[in-house]
Design a protein around this motif. Structure first.
Motif, PDB file in Angstrom:
ATOM      1  N   UNK A   1      -3.823  11.824  -2.429  1.00  0.00           N
ATOM      2  CA  UNK A   1      -4.567  10.559  -2.476  1.00  0.00           C
ATOM      3  C   UNK A   1      -5.842  10.564  -1.637  1.00  0.00           C
ATOM      4  N   UNK A   2      -5.812  11.326  -0.539  1.00  0.00           N
ATOM      5  CA  UNK A   2      -6.865  11.156   0.455  1.00  0.00           C
ATOM      6  C   UNK A   2      -7.494  12.476   0.867  1.00  0.00           C
TER       7      UNK A   2
ATOM      8  N   UNK B   1     -13.309   1.208   5.792  1.00  0.00           N
ATOM      9  CA  UNK B   1     -12.450   2.238   6.401  1.00  0.00           C
ATOM     10  C   UNK B   1     -11.491   1.600   7.404  1.00  0.00           C
TER      11      UNK B   1
ATOM     12  N   UNK C   1      -7.275   1.513   7.527  1.00  0.00           N
ATOM     13  CA  UNK C   1      -6.413   1.803   8.679  1.00  0.00           C
ATOM     14  C   UNK C   1      -5.531   0.609   9.037  1.00  0.00           C
TER      15      UNK C   1
ATOM     16  N   UNK D   1       4.045  -6.875   5.596  1.00  0.00           N
ATOM     17  CA  UNK D   1       4.368  -7.079   4.180  1.00  0.00           C
ATOM     18  C   UNK D   1       5.280  -5.972   3.674  1.00  0.00           C
TER      19      UNK D   1
ATOM     20  N   UNK E   1       2.551   2.931   6.953  1.00  0.00           N
ATOM     21  CA  UNK E   1       2.281   4.211   6.267  1.00  0.00           C
ATOM     22  C   UNK E   1       1.282   4.968   7.130  1.00  0.00           C
ATOM     23  N   UNK E   2       1.644   5.119   8.394  1.00  0.00           N
ATOM     24  CA  UNK E   2       0.668   5.618   9.359  1.00  0.00           C
ATOM     25  C   UNK E   2       0.228   7.052   9.119  1.00  0.00           C
TER      26      UNK E   2
ATOM     27  N   UNK F   1     -11.276   4.258  -0.916  1.00  0.00           N
ATOM     28  CA  UNK F   1     -10.647   4.999   0.188  1.00  0.00           C
ATOM     29  C   UNK F   1      -9.116   4.931   0.145  1.00  0.00           C
ATOM     30  N   UNK F   2      -8.562   3.786  -0.187  1.00  0.00           N
ATOM     31  CA  UNK F   2      -7.096   3.707  -0.240  1.00  0.00           C
ATOM     32  C   UNK F   2      -6.600   4.518  -1.437  1.00  0.00           C
ATOM     33  N   UNK F   3      -7.401   4.467  -2.507  1.00  0.00           N
ATOM     34  CA  UNK F   3      -7.174   5.314  -3.680  1.00  0.00           C
ATOM     35  C   UNK F   3      -5.777   5.144  -4.279  1.00  0.00           C
ATOM     36  N   UNK F   4      -5.314   3.917  -4.340  1.00  0.00           N
ATOM     37  CA  UNK F   4      -4.043   3.659  -5.015  1.00  0.00           C
ATOM     38  C   UNK F   4      -2.817   4.148  -4.281  1.00  0.00           C
ATOM     39  N   UNK F   5      -2.970   4.571  -3.038  1.00  0.00           N
ATOM     40  CA  UNK F   5      -1.804   5.119  -2.343  1.00  0.00           C
ATOM     41  C   UNK F   5      -0.667   4.118  -2.244  1.00  0.00           C
ATOM     42  N   UNK F   6      -1.005   2.867  -1.934  1.00  0.00           N
ATOM     43  CA  UNK F   6       0.043   1.862  -1.887  1.00  0.00           C
ATOM     44  C   UNK F   6      -0.457   0.579  -2.526  1.00  0.00           C
TER      45      UNK F   6
ATOM     46  N   UNK G   1      -3.366   7.262   7.813  1.00  0.00           N
ATOM     47  CA  UNK G   1      -4.497   6.827   8.634  1.00  0.00           C
ATOM     48  C   UNK G   1      -5.644   7.825   8.472  1.00  0.00           C
ATOM     49  N   UNK G   2      -6.851   7.301   8.470  1.00  0.00           N
ATOM     50  CA  UNK G   2      -8.027   8.170   8.359  1.00  0.00           C
ATOM     51  C   UNK G   2      -8.352   8.766   9.721  1.00  0.00           C
TER      52      UNK G   2
ATOM     53  N   UNK H   1      -4.434  -1.553   6.973  1.00  0.00           N
ATOM     54  CA  UNK H   1      -3.437  -1.646   5.902  1.00  0.00           C
ATOM     55  C   UNK H   1      -2.279  -0.687   6.127  1.00  0.00           C
ATOM     56  N   UNK H   2      -2.587   0.573   6.412  1.00  0.00           N
ATOM     57  CA  UNK H   2      -1.500   1.540   6.595  1.00  0.00           C
ATOM     58  C   UNK H   2      -0.797   1.341   7.943  1.00  0.00           C
TER      59      UNK H   2
ATOM     60  N   UNK I   1     -11.098  11.851  11.688  1.00  0.00           N
ATOM     61  CA  UNK I   1     -12.380  12.540  11.498  1.00  0.00           C
ATOM     62  C   UNK I   1     -12.208  14.041  11.415  1.00  0.00           C
TER      63      UNK I   1
ATOM     64  N   UNK J   1     -13.605   5.606  13.011  1.00  0.00           N
ATOM     65  CA  UNK J   1     -13.852   5.655  11.567  1.00  0.00           C
ATOM     66  C   UNK J   1     -14.723   6.880  11.305  1.00  0.00           C
ATOM     67  N   UNK J   2     -14.920   7.213  10.051  1.00  0.00           N
ATOM     68  CA  UNK J   2     -15.685   8.399   9.688  1.00  0.00           C
ATOM     69  C   UNK J   2     -17.133   8.069   9.410  1.00  0.00           C
TER      70      UNK J   2
ATOM     71  N   UNK K   1      -1.442  -3.164  -2.767  1.00  0.00           N
ATOM     72  CA  UNK K   1      -1.908  -4.218  -1.869  1.00  0.00           C
ATOM     73  C   UNK K   1      -2.188  -5.449  -2.728  1.00  0.00           C
TER      74      UNK K   1
END
Ligand SMILES: Nc1ncnc2c1ncn2[C@@H]1O[C@H](COP(=O)(O)OP(=O)(O)O)[C@@H](O)[C@H]1O
Ligand SMILES: Nc1ncnc2c1ncn2[C@@H]1O[C@H](COP(=O)(O)OP(=O)(O)O)[C@@H](O)[C@H]1O
Ligand SMILES: [Zn+2]
Ligand SMILES: [Zn+2]
Lengths: 288, 288
Positions: A171-172, B212, B216, A147, A151-152, B249-254, A155-156, B218-219, A158, B157-158, B256
């Protein structure tokens, strides 16, 4: 045939001319000030250095989806003057020729995929770890977009036990860019990255987080190569540390290429973007 | 024209016939025992129900890269007899017609993308959360593969603070499958997932981890839709919990799509795979 490339960064623009083999004939560096001033210099360059097509890689976020109204725009950048700037539209109005529009990292990824370290494989990811973390994905020899562009960097990953560093990403609390890019290194050590000793413990943290990101890239995109570039990756001692941690996190779950050929530095160094731009210009011509 | 579909799972195979619109004419379920026995039943089915092409989605891991010697094989499965089985080769020897070979989740992803909940968008991800976690990615209306198929269930994931559950994945202390699939739910609660109350606190943990993973995805892939299916997702109360956590978690970064249209249940229910198989058969015919 002469091809043009624009590598549009937040600090400087590089404009270049060259050929379909990615040979660079000429290049100029233009400071990124206001769109009016910077774009006037770009227009001048390609007026005095005529080309048949231009490949453009821009800082962003940008609109890369032709089905959306902001296609061709730099969208929400905090950089004064550049937010909501119709970059592609500006060029289309001046230059009646095929133009290829993508992100700066996709442009560099394409350069590496066609002429650089990934030239023999169809699937690669180019990730730059500098002021931010950006990545371009090449799948089946083409730039991958969904889309919008990836925006890698966000990425989350640990946190290591005991790492309570406050993320540098606004943001994160947890993301690769926030915990391991140049500004995070700077804030963690109180020094510019280039002045941090090669054996400083910060590099083990940075390597761990990059390795985690590489595991996620592996299970997500199954690339043939992951190319790491950018200011932080000038610390070459990071590569073996990343390989070691990657191995331990993936833990043999799936087969990957030998790590020394899988997670690698860029082959074209600082030229990935310009070479990518020339080859994207060629692609635009072919598909026009 | 009559099309065939095989949905080859670790417990049962479904064979079906239908048309290019994804209408199913007939179907049969065959227990997955030994390759000799199960494949004999598959061969019988398509001998008595003749078709012009077959779309096959198989449990795996499988070889999906035509440039590798194990293309068409089920590779390293622990399932007795099936490891290193040349599934596609077997069918090619029996049926002289176009065959499309991919993973079970890619097949279902394709069904949803063409005829299901994602039929109006070009980019979607189908993730099934059941005994394991599997995912198929559709980009630009096509199945995405890299060097091999994705293994998104093993994304890192965390852990939530205080969650010291021992991962159910033998490879990874931290991965979506190990912490949030059906077996993890079973071990966390001492009950089968279907018998765990809708308001059990385990669902908040599961929803968090799935959220989470969606960040991942999404980005990474920037899909238009993320489709969640499989046994665990029969707990419909998970969707709002996932939406809430995803947002935080995405917190408005992009930007969607609206979450209720972005992270969604499958549109075809248990038919995603069979419908996908029919449409992949059509694709194989078109491209033959
Ligand atoms: N030799 C180095 N070692 C570690 N970090 C470095 C080095 N050189 C630059 N950096 C860091 O990399 C970041 C700049 O990244 P760079 O890729 O050069 O540019 P940008 O990302 O802004 O395009 C800065 O945070 C800088 O401190
Ligand atoms: N209603 C339910 N609620 C929660 N979990 C369920 C439910 N139904 C099945 N499961 C769990 O989902 C898993 C089976 O997933 P499923 O998608 O049905 O099959 P598989 O993944 O084996 O193909 C099991 O671990 C089972 O306990
Ligand atoms: Zn971030
Ligand atoms: Zn795992």
């Amino acid at each position: 045939m002469t091809l043009g490339a624009i590598e549009a960064g937040g600090t400087k623009f590089v404009c270049a001319t060259g050929n379909e083999q990615g040979d660079v004939f000429d290049r100029v560096s233009i400071p990124t000030t206001t769109p009016a001033e910077t774009m006037a210099a770009v227009d001048d360059y390609f007026t005095t250095h005529p080309v048949d097509a231009i490949g453009i890689g821009s800082f962003g976020p940008i609109g890369v989806n032709p089905d959306t109204p902001k296609y061709g725009y730099i969208t929400t950048t905090p950089k004064p003057g550049w937010g909501d700037f119709n970059f592609l539209g500006h060029l289309q109005a001046k230059f009646d020729m095929p133009l290829y529009w993508t992100t700066d990292v996709n442009e560099a990824a394409y350069g590496e995929a066609e002429m650089g370290i990934a030239k023999d494989v169809p699937n690669s990811i180019y990730m730059t770890i500098g002021t931010g973390v950006g990545a371009g994905v090449i799948a089946n020899n083409r730039i991958f977009n969904g889309r919008t562009h990836t925006e890698l960097g966000h990425m989350r990953i640990n946190r290591l036990p005991g790492d309570d560093f406050k993320s540098a990403c606004p943001y994160h609390d947890i993301c690769l860019e926030g915990l391991a890019a140049g500004p995070a290194v700077g804030q963690r050590t109180g020094k510019a990255g280039k002045d941090v000793a090669a054996d400083d413990p910060v590099w083990a943290i940075v390597a761990d987080y990059i390795a985690q990101a590489c595991v996620n890239l592996t299970v997500s995109f199954a690339p043939d190569k992951i190319i790491l570039n950018g200011g932080v990756m000038k610390q070459k001692q990071l590569f073996p540390l990343i390989h070691e941690k990657f191995q331990s996190y993936l833990n043999g779950y799936e087969e990957v290429p030998p790590l020394a050929e899988y997670i690698v530095p860029a082959g074209l160094g600082d030229n990935s973007g310009v070479v990518g731009g020339l080859l994207l210009a060629k692609l635009a011509l072919t598909e026009a």
